[in-house]
Motif scaffolding. Sequence first.
Motif, PDB file in Angstrom:
ATOM      1  N   THR B 324       0.834  -1.197   0.000  1.00 54.31           N
ATOM      2  CA  THR B 324       0.000   0.000   0.000  1.00 54.31           C
ATOM      3  C   THR B 324       0.874   1.254   0.000  1.00 54.31           C
ATOM      4  O   THR B 324       0.620   2.210  -0.730  1.00 54.31           O
ATOM      5  CB  THR B 324      -0.920   0.027   1.248  1.00 54.31           C
ATOM      6  OG1 THR B 324      -1.528  -1.246   1.389  1.00 54.31           O
ATOM      7  CG2 THR B 324      -1.980   1.083   1.121  1.00 54.31           C
ATOM      8  N   ARG B 338      -5.753   2.845   6.098  1.00 51.85           N
ATOM      9  CA  ARG B 338      -6.124   1.466   5.783  1.00 51.85           C
ATOM     10  C   ARG B 338      -5.976   0.579   7.026  1.00 51.85           C
ATOM     11  O   ARG B 338      -6.864  -0.211   7.351  1.00 51.85           O
ATOM     12  CB  ARG B 338      -5.249   0.941   4.651  1.00 51.85           C
ATOM     13  CG  ARG B 338      -5.692  -0.420   4.192  1.00 51.85           C
ATOM     14  CD  ARG B 338      -4.895  -0.952   3.020  1.00 51.85           C
ATOM     15  NE  ARG B 338      -5.584  -2.123   2.489  1.00 51.85           N
ATOM     16  CZ  ARG B 338      -5.157  -2.865   1.481  1.00 51.85           C
ATOM     17  NH1 ARG B 338      -4.061  -2.555   0.868  1.00 51.85           N
ATOM     18  NH2 ARG B 338      -5.842  -3.906   1.091  1.00 51.85           N
ATOM     19  N   MET B 474     -11.005   3.583  -0.063  1.00 56.16           N
ATOM     20  CA  MET B 474     -10.774   2.970   1.250  1.00 56.16           C
ATOM     21  C   MET B 474     -11.715   1.782   1.468  1.00 56.16           C
ATOM     22  O   MET B 474     -11.320   0.752   2.012  1.00 56.16           O
ATOM     23  CB  MET B 474     -11.000   4.003   2.352  1.00 56.16           C
ATOM     24  CG  MET B 474      -9.742   4.725   2.752  1.00 56.16           C
ATOM     25  SD  MET B 474      -8.531   3.538   3.328  1.00 56.16           S
ATOM     26  CE  MET B 474      -7.042   4.305   2.756  1.00 56.16           C
ATOM     27  N   LEU B 477     -10.230  -1.012  -0.242  1.00 59.19           N
ATOM     28  CA  LEU B 477      -9.007  -1.529   0.392  1.00 59.19           C
ATOM     29  C   LEU B 477      -9.273  -2.213   1.730  1.00 59.19           C
ATOM     30  O   LEU B 477      -8.486  -3.041   2.173  1.00 59.19           O
ATOM     31  CB  LEU B 477      -8.008  -0.387   0.608  1.00 59.19           C
ATOM     32  CG  LEU B 477      -7.426   0.247  -0.655  1.00 59.19           C
ATOM     33  CD1 LEU B 477      -6.494   1.387  -0.289  1.00 59.19           C
ATOM     34  CD2 LEU B 477      -6.694  -0.795  -1.489  1.00 59.19           C
ATOM     35  N   VAL B 478     -10.366  -1.821   2.394  1.00 60.01           N
ATOM     36  CA  VAL B 478     -10.636  -2.386   3.719  1.00 60.01           C
ATOM     37  C   VAL B 478     -11.518  -3.645   3.620  1.00 60.01           C
ATOM     38  O   VAL B 478     -11.219  -4.682   4.209  1.00 60.01           O
ATOM     39  CB  VAL B 478     -11.299  -1.345   4.649  1.00 60.01           C
ATOM     40  CG1 VAL B 478     -11.765  -1.980   5.947  1.00 60.01           C
ATOM     41  CG2 VAL B 478     -10.310  -0.225   4.947  1.00 60.01           C
TER      42      VAL B 478
END
Lengths: 275, 524
Positions: B324, B338, B474, B477-478
């Motif tokens: 990341t 993140r 986000m 990504l989460v």
Amino acid sequence: MKKTNRKFNIQILLEMACCFLFSAMMVYMVLSKQYLYFVTPRMKGYLYFVAAVMLVWGLTGVNRLFEPQHKVRLAHCFVLLLPMALLLLPLDIMNVSKISSQYVGKTGFAVTAAAQDTTATTAFVGADSAAGQSDSASEELPGLDVANKTITVDDDDFSMWVTELYVHMQQYEGYTISMTGYIFKDPKILGEGQFVPARLMMSCCVADLVPSGIVCLYSNADILKQDVWVTVEGTLTVGERTVDGFQSQEPQIKVTKIATAKEVKGYVYPYYIDG
Amino acid sequence: MTIPVYVVTGFLGAGKTTFLNQLFDKEEWQNIRVLLLQFEEGEEEAAPVIPGCVHLLLAEDLQQPGGIPQTIAQALAQQPFDEIWVEWNGMQPFSLLQTIFDDAVLAAHCSIKRVMHLAEVVQVPRLIGNTGAALPQQIANSDFVLLRGSGDADRGQYRKAKQLLRGLNPGVPLVHGEDLNGVYRSFFGKKVLPLAPLAAGVLALLALLAAFWLIPQAKDTSLASVLTLFVGIMLQAIPFLTIGVLLSSAIQVFVPARWIEEKFPKSLGLGVLFAILAGFLLPVCDCTSIPVFRSIVKKGVPLPVAITFVTVTPVINPVVILSTYYAFGGDLSVVLARVCFGIITSILVCIAFILWPTKGEILSGGAVDRMMCSCGYYEPQSISAGAAEKWRLFLRHSQAEFFSVGKYLVLGTLLAAVIQVVGGGVFFNAPNGLGLAVSTILLMGMAFVLSLCSSSDAVIGRSLANQFPMGAIMGFLVFGPMMDIKNVMMLSSGFSKRFILKLTAITFTASFFVVFLFSSLGAI
């Protein structure tokens, strides 16, 4: 020891065969470098590890070859048979035109397009020097000629140079650069008179290929045909880009010369994996 | 000529003797010379009405099974038989019967042909898992199951019984109640060799390979893209799955459940902290954490803590942090966001599972799964086993688990590859400038179907940044590493559908809530 009639256990035999074959296949993929068509160089060690584990699993089967078993199951062996068979497909199956027309990579444009503000860029520089790459070290970079202010990007150093140019864009302003890639144009990302001589970058596996490269300024960009391989020569400059309200700087090439080039096989990898 | 051996298994009182008496009480058995071997003394006495039947009661002999083959051989030597029927003991493992018939004095004369398991619908859940390892082993080795009492049971009970039986013996044919024709067919019909489907599959693969090598146009098809993506994701996932099954088998074999009970932090808070720390330290992705998740649940780690582990690990492990960091050009705020959002989300999921505990069994194998490994081997895993034995068990267990979870990985990967090729454009062609909520949900959905490895999704996430607000990225990504098609498939190798659905829904809601709240507040 008691005498028993030893019957061959076909399930164990097949499991052993699959494990041994898969182990050999992994070693072959790494040695022949064919694995790079599917995953990044980072996976090399992991693939050797899998080869070793498979070998051990296969060997443990030797003791069990005559283990009695009434209900024989074989279908689970496809977990290994399927990838093994598909690894034998022609390797050039994935190509640039497919990426730009069909799937995931489509909007991707790895290096230039993200919403970077200037602080982010600074953070990157800082991190880089922390990793031991001070500015002076740059002089030893392959293809760099400080005296004549030229950079000749070898196909193998593509990713390294793209990263380097982003990190030290001011330092290389005014340099003459030449690099090879395929023509990538996407009106969503690039303005008029812009294109990128791109290479496909893989960060994990073939499912995440995205074009990467340095934006070129060229007044006749509209006549360039998408996906054609070219070698671009031009002067490096620092340009501005606005994404999602954020303004950021990026290296750009003012093109002086474009020549068609031979397709470069293989992918590029993020510099931190490559290095 | 070898004499065929037909075996009837089933727990004590399942009605094995009654079944045999009913079976033999038919005209067509009159001229068949049957040797009936009974290894159990039940409530009903075996009273075969066949004239030529010889009846041996061997229940007592099981005390010292070494002499049994000789006893049977003597009976065979005295007169010729057409068939041997076995009523096996409900408390004894099937492997013992196999050892008896594999003995050199018998193997030349007779061999086990078919094995039937007899069970009562309502009894199945009660017996499996509560009566030792012998019963599951008998079920796993049966060619078909005669399921009685399906008329009296309600649909739920029947479904439960079927699920348990098929869990131990995937795809086993079920014959119902008094269907004697079905029983006949299953005992005497032609046996389909498992080699046949295997050979068919291999031939199909070879044909596919040939097509791609011989027809140049084949490379331009969508199928070519699907297959390439499939190989890529598999090659990436197999090493991590291997690490996963080795770790989970190590826990399974070397860590006694008692140790976890005694040493694992008693308070939930400490347990959650421990889970998050483990996630930080383990350089693994979701292909690894799912098998480990299953093994720690089996070993008795509290479910909310285990859930924290499985959801947080793929988001916050060192490899993901590194990728990341580089993908977002060294932007530490993205990395920090993140990691923090990942931790907060997984704690929320944990709290949700504390507030709404899951009812019923979450492991799909039910109690069997808790008692022993579900990898197809039912050797009692005695804690007192020596070191060499444990290592042997560890290797065997890990290999079996590799295949059993691998099956689901193959399916999940294929599905993800197809969706990427066929439907990926739906997401990528979405118009710019959607609202935060809509685009967050869109990207979370995209992360779910793309099933990218958590160490690569940062790059894709970043490439989406020209189209979507950072908050939505986000979400991608989460939520993506925590739950996607591949993970759902892998979870279904060991968990009940209801639990997987609940976990997916709660994880989705929690990560949306966290991401939306914090990005509205301007945290990123």
